[in-house]
Design an enzyme around this catalytic site. Structure first.
Site, short mmCIF file in Angstrom:
data_model
loop_
_atom_site.label_atom_id
_atom_site.label_comp_id
_atom_site.label_asym_id
_atom_site.label_seq_id
_atom_site.Cartn_x
_atom_site.Cartn_y
_atom_site.Cartn_z
N TYR A 190 25.86 -27.56 -20.72
CA TYR A 190 26.53 -28.23 -21.84
C TYR A 190 26.57 -27.29 -23.04
CZ TYR A 190 27.45 -32.21 -25.05
OH TYR A 190 27.97 -33.07 -25.98
N CYS A 217 -4.17 -67.32 -17.76
CA CYS A 217 -4.35 -65.90 -18.05
C CYS A 217 -5.56 -65.35 -17.29
CB CYS A 217 -4.54 -65.69 -19.56
SG CYS A 217 -4.87 -63.99 -19.99
N CYS A 270 0.91 -65.00 -21.88
CA CYS A 270 -0.31 -65.63 -22.36
C CYS A 270 -0.12 -65.83 -23.86
CB CYS A 270 -1.52 -64.73 -22.11
SG CYS A 270 -2.98 -65.30 -23.00
N LYS A 292 22.58 -33.40 -10.89
CA LYS A 292 21.68 -33.81 -11.96
C LYS A 292 20.29 -33.25 -11.64
CE LYS A 292 20.40 -37.75 -14.75
NZ LYS A 292 18.95 -37.63 -14.76
N CYS A 333 -6.97 -62.93 -26.93
CA CYS A 333 -6.93 -62.48 -25.54
C CYS A 333 -7.22 -60.97 -25.52
CB CYS A 333 -5.57 -62.80 -24.95
SG CYS A 333 -5.37 -62.22 -23.26
N ASP A 340 16.47 -32.32 -11.87
CA ASP A 340 15.34 -33.14 -12.27
C ASP A 340 14.26 -32.26 -12.89
OD1 ASP A 340 13.96 -35.42 -12.61
OD2 ASP A 340 13.32 -35.66 -10.54
N CYS A 347 -8.21 -64.42 -20.32
CA CYS A 347 -8.83 -65.36 -21.25
C CYS A 347 -8.67 -66.80 -20.78
CB CYS A 347 -8.26 -65.19 -22.65
SG CYS A 347 -6.54 -65.73 -22.77
N LYS A 355 22.74 -42.20 -10.01
CA LYS A 355 21.39 -41.93 -9.48
C LYS A 355 21.37 -42.20 -7.99
CE LYS A 355 18.56 -41.13 -13.02
NZ LYS A 355 17.39 -41.88 -13.33
N GLU A 365 28.74 -32.59 -11.60
CA GLU A 365 27.65 -31.62 -11.53
C GLU A 365 26.44 -32.26 -10.90
OE1 GLU A 365 26.93 -30.58 -15.61
OE2 GLU A 365 29.05 -30.20 -15.93
S1 IVH Z 1 24.64 -33.60 -19.59
C1 IVH Z 1 25.58 -35.45 -23.63
N1 IVH Z 1 24.40 -32.55 -17.19
O1 IVH Z 1 19.76 -35.74 -17.40
C2 IVH Z 1 25.33 -35.04 -22.23
N2 IVH Z 1 22.51 -33.66 -18.11
O2 IVH Z 1 19.65 -38.62 -17.95
C3 IVH Z 1 23.98 -34.46 -22.04
N3 IVH Z 1 20.50 -33.60 -16.70
O3 IVH Z 1 19.04 -35.51 -20.81
C4 IVH Z 1 23.48 -34.31 -20.68
N4 IVH Z 1 21.39 -32.44 -15.05
O4 IVH Z 1 18.11 -33.67 -19.23
C5 IVH Z 1 23.79 -33.25 -18.18
N5 IVH Z 1 24.32 -31.53 -15.11
C6 IVH Z 1 23.71 -32.21 -16.08
C7 IVH Z 1 22.36 -32.61 -15.99
C8 IVH Z 1 21.79 -33.35 -17.04
C9 IVH Z 1 20.29 -33.03 -15.51
C10 IVH Z 1 19.49 -34.36 -17.46
C11 IVH Z 1 19.42 -34.04 -18.93
C12 IVH Z 1 19.74 -35.33 -19.63
C13 IVH Z 1 19.37 -36.34 -18.60
C14 IVH Z 1 20.09 -37.64 -18.82
#
Ligand code: IVH
Length: 663
Positions: free
Chosen positions: A222, A402, A420, A112, A426, A114, A405, A308, A110
């Protein structure tokens, strides 16, 4: 038609139009027609207050002013995901999972998103609660704000489970942010920098009407509950789509990690064409039984990982290297840059990490450097353009003393950073110690901010944390900028902090490596500060989730007289040093047992059995090995698992036998 009937009809029709417009992206009527129907419904509802429905389409426009957000415990902990950055990491993930099972399995890939994660609870087809992640254990109830997001259904259609949770990401589409910014610029306001922060800020607004005006959207990814429609993740999401949720179309099933990599590369190239921001790809095991079998680490599931994307990079001039002293005395070299735009924000400073990093990249003042923004908030310098270097440029000499200090810095074996050692006097360390102690996740002292802390230190009123609890109104009144009211608030805030639970006090002490999670683990296990003080390194390591580095740090902290004295003073002041974390243990009938739960059960759900195991002192483990005590075996236990248990002579017991063990 009676008004009652007309109201019901309009509600249904308007909900369908919302779904067509915001979820399916296929409007069936014009905005004007929609508004007309909504106005009609609003009027009828006003005339019939007895027919009020909190999930009516009229409730989406906001209007209510919220006083604040209430923290609510999550029914299922809200975990995050482990990160990977390369194909190699991904192959490791695949190998790791294959060691956890001998069953063949599929991956689901899937995007990810943001944004901010959200957990929605539905009961009998109606949205009843929306919680933010918070610390994973409890989150803020933002239901009223979430209701204004049009793509989130308030009522479901079709064949949904009676109770379930669904999790996803609330985000601002790029065009949505632009639209908001155009308006802000017109009003002479500073535009918002990036979609994620703006989405997260929007969810925390107290004015629901303002939230309703923001073009927020939500993808769900999910599903959680005891009675889900399918035993695989992909099917569950397709079902959820039928119930009315906005489920991403960009989701695919694969049988090998190589195929997942292809998916990743495809989207890495295409991601800039999407109407919203993504920062990677999430790879999940499809089969839910198998997910359970593979299990979880303290913070994330073993059965899923995020990949990532490589962060955006820009080049700019490094004007000057300066050095920061953190609250633990750690020195961080900072690159002061010619301002440059990066991933939606203006970057003026970037981290240089440590002396080795500077030496390795041979970073010098005046260089043209490459700056990158990764998962962290602070950008970092990742390289130098050597061919552009000035002929007279000087090799960077790392500081030896430092910057605050002047104490000579130390660097222990194995530590990347210089420190330090002047912890007592400090200034940035003292300040940092207080700032950490009063911070929201620690003592959360109302009425006490950074500036006041600085003033109090300057005036010599506080040098140790315990001094805070000796402060009186008369002490602070003479200070500049402190009026009667703020002095009162300050003292009241300090007083109130005495009720803050032990785990947050422990976190607030600022012991190295003792973050929020570790503090909780320690408190849960040891219950009192005295038990922690009296534990040796072995006892500490024996605690689940506590490793060598943490154990040594905790032990070192409580070996120092001055820290013990501090604890005594804080105790005398009335702070909490005894656990109030609910003791959920019911017996130690299963103490020391390592138990695998597998199959389908009649009397309780798998999750409930797992909970029982913990409550009775046992430990849930994901896969069968020599050290497994027994398998709690339900129906349809996987054949390979069964074989493994038989081969290793691990007893398989039934639900009834298991329940008998508990009583
Ligand atoms: S699954 C137990 N699927 O990424 C599994 N997360 O770095 C729960 N996120 O907290 C997460 N797209 O906020 C899942 N397709 C996706 C996602 C996703 C974005 C976010 C989510 C999670 C964070 C983890």
């Amino acid at each position: 038609m009676s008004e009652r009937k007309r109201i019901a009809l309009l509600r249904k029709e308007l909900a369908n139009h919302n779904h067509s417009y915001y979820v399916l992206d296929k409007p069936l009527i014009t905005d004007f027609e929609f508004d007309k129907l909504l106005a009609e419904l609003q009027l009828l509802e006003n005339n019939n207050p007895d027919l009020f429905d909190k999930n009516s389409p009229t409730q989406r426009v906001g209007g209510e002013l919220i006083k604040g957000f209430i923290a609510v415990k999550h029914k299922y902990r809200m975990l995050s995901l482990g990160n990977t950055y390369s194909a190699e990491d991904l192959y490791d993930f695949d190998i790791r999972l294959k060691k956890l099972t001998d069953q063949a399995f599929e991956y689901v890939c899937e995007l990810k998103y943001d944004g901010v994660s959200i957990s929605l609870t539905y009961e009998n087809g109606e949205l009843v609660q929306a919680l933010t992640r918070g610390d994973g254990t409890q989150g803020d109830d933002v239901t009223e704000n979430v209701k204004t997001i049009k793509s989130i259904p308030l009522k479901l259609q079709g064949d949904y489970p009676e109770i379930f949770e669904i999790r996803g990401e609330i985000f601002l589409p790029i065009a949505g942010l632009q639209q908001m910014n155009e308006l802000r610029i017109e009003q002479g306001l500073e535009p918002y920098a990036n979609p994620r922060n703006t989405a997260s800020g929007s969810l925390k607004l107290l004015d629901t009407k303002e939230v309703a005006n923001r073009p927020l959207d939500c993808y769900l990814y999910y599903l959680l509950g005891d009675t889900l429609p399918s035993n695989n993740h992909y099917e569950n999401l397709q079902k959820a789509k039928e119930w009315g949720f906005k489920i991403p179309n960009e989701i695919e099933k694969f049988s090998t990690i190589e195929q997942a990599l292809k998916f990743i590369n495809k989207w890495d190239a295409k991601r800039h064409n999407l109407p919203y921001e993504i920062d990677g790809i999430v790879i999940k095991v499809n089969n839910i039984d198998l997910q359970e079998e593979m299990g979880y680490t303290a913070k994330s599931p073993r059965w899923a990982i995020s990949y990532k994307f490589k962060a955006e990079q820009v080049s700019t001039i490094l004007n000057e290297i300066t050095y920061q002293v953190g609250r633990t005395g750690a020195i961080t070299p900072v690159a002061n840059l010619a301002p440059v735009q990066l991933a939606g924000t203006t970057v003026k400073r970037a981290s240089l990490h440590n002396a080795d990093q500077i030496a390795k990249l041979d970073i010098r003042e005046g260089d043209k450097v490459y700056v990158e923004k990764g998962g962290e908030i602070i950008p970092k310098v990742v390289g130098v353009e050597l061919k552009d270097r000035d002929l007279f440029s000087q090799l960077t000499a790392y500081i030896t003393n430092c910057p605050s200090c002047a104490t000579e810095l130390v660097r222990k074996d194995g530590d990347a950073k210089h420190y330090c050692p002047n912890r007592e006097s400090c200034p940035p360390q003292i300040k940092g110690k207080f700032e950490h102690f009063i911070s929201r996740k620690a003592m959360n002292i109302d009425g006490l901010g950074r500036e006041t802390i600085e003033l109090l230190i300057q005036e010599g009123l506080i040098t140790e944390i315990s001094d805070l609890y000796q402060l009186k109104k008369e002490d602070v009144l003479p200070l500049e900028r402190i009026a009667e009211k703020s002095a009162e608030n300050l003292i009241a805030g300090i007083e109130a902090s005495k009720k803050i639970p032990f785990e947050r006090v422990l976190f607030g002490l600022g012991i190295r490596y003792v973050g929020e999670t570790v503090a909780k683990v320690l408190v849960k296990h040891f219950k009192t500060i005295d038990a922690i003080i009296n534990s040796d390194i072995e006892t500490l390591i024996a605690v689940d989730e506590i490793g060598g580095k943490i154990a040594e740090s905790v032990n070192a902290y409580f070996s120092e007289d001055k820290n013990l004295l501090l604890i005594e003073e804080l105790k005398a002041a009335g702070l909490q040093f005894v656990s109030t974390i609910e003791d959920t243990s019911k017996s130690d009938n299963l103490a020391g047992d390592k138990i695998v739960v597998s199959g389908v059960f009649q009397q309780y759900s798998r999750a409930e059995y797992k909970k029982m195991i913990e409550e009775h002192g046992g430990k849930n483990v994901g896969s069968i090995s020599k050290s497994t005590t027994f398998v709690l075996a339900g129906e349809n236990m996987g054949p390979s698992k069964k074989q493994k248990a038989e081969d290793l002579n691990i007893p398989m017991i039934s639900e009834e036998e298991f329940l008998a063990k508990l009583s």
